[in-house]
Design an enzyme around this catalytic site. Structure first.
Site, PDB file in Angstrom:
ATOM      1  N   ASP A 144       0.415  -0.862   0.167  1.00  0.00           N
ATOM      2  CA  ASP A 144      -0.025   0.037  -0.300  1.00  0.00           C
ATOM      3  C   ASP A 144       0.881   1.154   0.266  1.00  0.00           C
ATOM      4  OD1 ASP A 144      -2.477  -1.501   0.112  1.00  0.00           O
ATOM      5  OD2 ASP A 144      -2.586  -1.892   1.900  1.00  0.00           O
ATOM      6  N   ASP A 160      -6.833  -1.343  -4.640  1.00  0.00           N
ATOM      7  CA  ASP A 160      -8.108  -1.002  -3.945  1.00  0.00           C
ATOM      8  C   ASP A 160      -9.143  -0.331  -3.797  1.00  0.00           C
ATOM      9  OD1 ASP A 160      -6.642  -2.450  -1.978  1.00  0.00           O
ATOM     10  OD2 ASP A 160      -5.415  -1.709  -0.512  1.00  0.00           O
TER      11      ASP A 160
END
Length: 153
Positions: free
Chosen positions: A116, A132
């Site tokens: 991330d 995402d």
């Protein structure tokens, strides 16, 4: 209708490739520095190894997450590429969910965690990635479409 299927056959791998390329760059260039401010205290690129699901839930359950993700992806593929779903908008949303899901599944299988890097600090939100975004925006779009635009009997 068949043209949409062929477009999705191209878009899904394209988005997976974009996701993996960005993550490659993040690991190579961002991991060593940790965080890089784009807009100080508003938007940063921050390297994070997410070993759980959304918001770090189910942390440490790699094999369960891989299994559940795999089942969801298989069901999504089945629904999208059979005549179970006829609506073009549904197919596009499912395609984006599949692309994002595969992007994160690749990370879980080969890295043991999801990379991330998008860090909105102004709202103190969870750090997330391109995959995402694909999953979240298409899911939200699908819900809005079903609630407000789908013809109900």
């Amino acid at each position: 209708m068949k043209i949409i299927k062929y477009i999705l056959y191209c878009i899904i791998p394209f988005f997976i490739a974009i996701d993996q390329f960005i993550k490659f760059l993040v690991v190579k260039y961002l991991q060593p520095v940790g965080t890089y401010p784009i807009l100080q205290n508003i938007l940063h690129f921050t390297y994070l190894e997410n070993r759980g699901a959304a918001f770090g839930s189910f942390e440490g359950n790699k094999f369960i997450l891989i299994f559940v993700s795999g089942i969801i992806l298989l069901v999504s593929f089945f629904l999208m590429f059979t005549k179970k779903i006829q609506n073009i908008f549904y197919k596009i949303c499912f395609g984006f969910v599949i692309a994002g899901g595969i992007g994160n599944l690749i990370d879980r299988i080969f890295r043991g965690y999801v990379v991330d890097y998008i860090d909105f600090r102004i709202i103190n939100f969870a750090v997330f990635n391109f995959a995402d975004i694909l999953i979240s925006l298409s899911s939200i779009s699908l819900i809005i479409y079903i609630v407000f635009f789908e013809k109900h009997a």
